[in-house]
Design a protein around this motif. Structure first.
Motif, PDB file in Angstrom:
ATOM      1  N   ALA A 157       0.832  -1.201   0.000  1.00 34.04           N
ATOM      2  CA  ALA A 157       0.000   0.000   0.000  1.00 34.04           C
ATOM      3  C   ALA A 157       0.863   1.247   0.000  1.00 34.04           C
ATOM      4  N   THR A 198     -14.182  -0.723 -10.161  1.00 30.59           N
ATOM      5  CA  THR A 198     -13.195  -0.396  -9.145  1.00 30.59           C
ATOM      6  C   THR A 198     -11.850  -0.061  -9.778  1.00 30.59           C
ATOM      7  N   ASN A 201      -6.570  -2.589  -5.125  1.00 25.19           N
ATOM      8  CA  ASN A 201      -7.510  -1.503  -5.363  1.00 25.19           C
ATOM      9  C   ASN A 201      -6.978  -0.239  -4.683  1.00 25.19           C
ATOM     10  N   PHE A 202      -7.701   0.854  -4.793  1.00 24.31           N
ATOM     11  CA  PHE A 202      -7.210   2.123  -4.257  1.00 24.31           C
ATOM     12  C   PHE A 202      -7.257   2.193  -2.733  1.00 24.31           C
ATOM     13  N   LYS A 203      -7.877   1.195  -2.101  1.00 23.64           N
ATOM     14  CA  LYS A 203      -7.897   1.147  -0.647  1.00 23.64           C
ATOM     15  C   LYS A 203      -6.662   0.440  -0.101  1.00 23.64           C
ATOM     16  N   GLY A 204      -5.828  -0.049  -0.992  1.00 26.05           N
ATOM     17  CA  GLY A 204      -4.626  -0.767  -0.575  1.00 26.05           C
ATOM     18  C   GLY A 204      -4.861  -2.231  -0.326  1.00 26.05           C
ATOM     19  N   GLU A 205      -6.056  -2.726  -0.689  1.00 33.29           N
ATOM     20  CA  GLU A 205      -6.374  -4.136  -0.497  1.00 33.29           C
ATOM     21  C   GLU A 205      -5.798  -4.959  -1.656  1.00 33.29           C
ATOM     22  N   THR A 218       2.441   1.726  -3.394  1.00 36.38           N
ATOM     23  CA  THR A 218       1.440   2.139  -4.357  1.00 36.38           C
ATOM     24  C   THR A 218       1.117   3.617  -4.237  1.00 36.38           C
ATOM     25  N   VAL A 219       0.911   4.083  -3.005  1.00 39.86           N
ATOM     26  CA  VAL A 219       0.600   5.486  -2.778  1.00 39.86           C
ATOM     27  C   VAL A 219       1.736   6.362  -3.281  1.00 39.86           C
ATOM     28  N   THR A 273      -6.200 -12.227   1.586  1.00 34.67           N
ATOM     29  CA  THR A 273      -7.177 -11.322   0.983  1.00 34.67           C
ATOM     30  C   THR A 273      -7.219 -11.411  -0.539  1.00 34.67           C
ATOM     31  N   LYS A 332      -5.907  -7.588  -4.225  1.00 39.10           N
ATOM     32  CA  LYS A 332      -6.908  -8.404  -4.899  1.00 39.10           C
ATOM     33  C   LYS A 332      -6.317  -9.739  -5.348  1.00 39.10           C
TER      34      LYS A 332
END
Length: 217
Positions: A3, A171, A39-43, A6-7, A71, A45
């Motif tokens: 995450a 998403t 995804n953009f929530k840092g989850e 990614t950010v 996850t 996939k």
């Protein structure tokens, strides 16, 4: 960790970089490595191994095998972009599903109609070994069925993709690759398994869009 990376890369890709309008999209080499989809929530996939044939336009992606994540999705996909079909494979049960590919966007190659956005350095350009210079490409895509979106893709000077951000009506997704080797280590992974031979093409339910990206939405 993913995450945070990614950010950081998202901020880099959204900044204005030095543009050179004489750049033309390059094409990635054959590759084997690890792919991470978030995804953009840092989850996460999906996280797994991939093999990509840039000439044959073939991709094999297997998640939740050597690098399982609680996850992430358990997927085994064999995609033939040029033929417009893909297989969802279940090796454990010796079964598969053959489906029509509506969107032929290849997540590991820069589309020919991409627009060069600029060049930037992730990390430090002045300290040896502490930075990565990448070109940023942007563009739009559509599946011909009303589903469309845009992307921002970064690639090294040798045209190795680093990170791609996909914005769509579904998403938004972030795809990054790691531990890349510029070769196809196991060509058999890009061959349709024997138990899938003769598999009929499944009918697509009304309103369904089949694409590599849609497998993670």
């Amino acid at each position: 960790m993913f995450a945070a990376v990614t950010v950081f890369m998202f901020v880099c890709l959204m900044t204005t970089a030095h543009a050179d309008h004489h750049h033309h999209p390059c094409h990635t080499p054959n590759m084997t490595g690890l792919m991470n989809v978030m995804n953009f929530k840092g989850e996460i996939k999906a996280l797994g191994a991939f093999t990509y044939d840039t000439t044959g336009h073939k991709l094999r992606f297997r998640s939740n095998e050597s690098h399982p994540e609680n996850t992430s999705l358990g997927l085994d996909l064999l995609v033939f972009f040029e033929e417009g079909i893909f297989y969802e494979i279940d090796s454990k049960n010796q079964s598969c599903e053959k489906k029509k590919l509506h969107c032929k966007l290849q997540p590991l190659d820069i589309p020919d109609d991409s627009k060069f956005h600029g060049t930037l350095n992730a990390g430090s350009a002045s300290i040896e070994g502490e930075g990565v210079k990448v070109n940023v490409w942007r563009g739009k895509f559509s599946d011909g069925k009303g589903w469309r979106g845009s992307y921002s893709m970064s690639a090294t000077m040798g045209c190795l993709p680093v990170l791609t951000i996909y914005f769509s009506e579904a998403t938004p997704l972030v795809i990054s690759v790691m531990e890349v080797e510029m070769e196809i280590k196991d060509p058999d992974l890009l061959v349709v398994p024997s138990f899938c031979h003769g598999q009929p093409l499944e009918e697509t339910p009304e309103g369904t869009v089949n694409s590599f990206l849609h497998e993670f939405v």
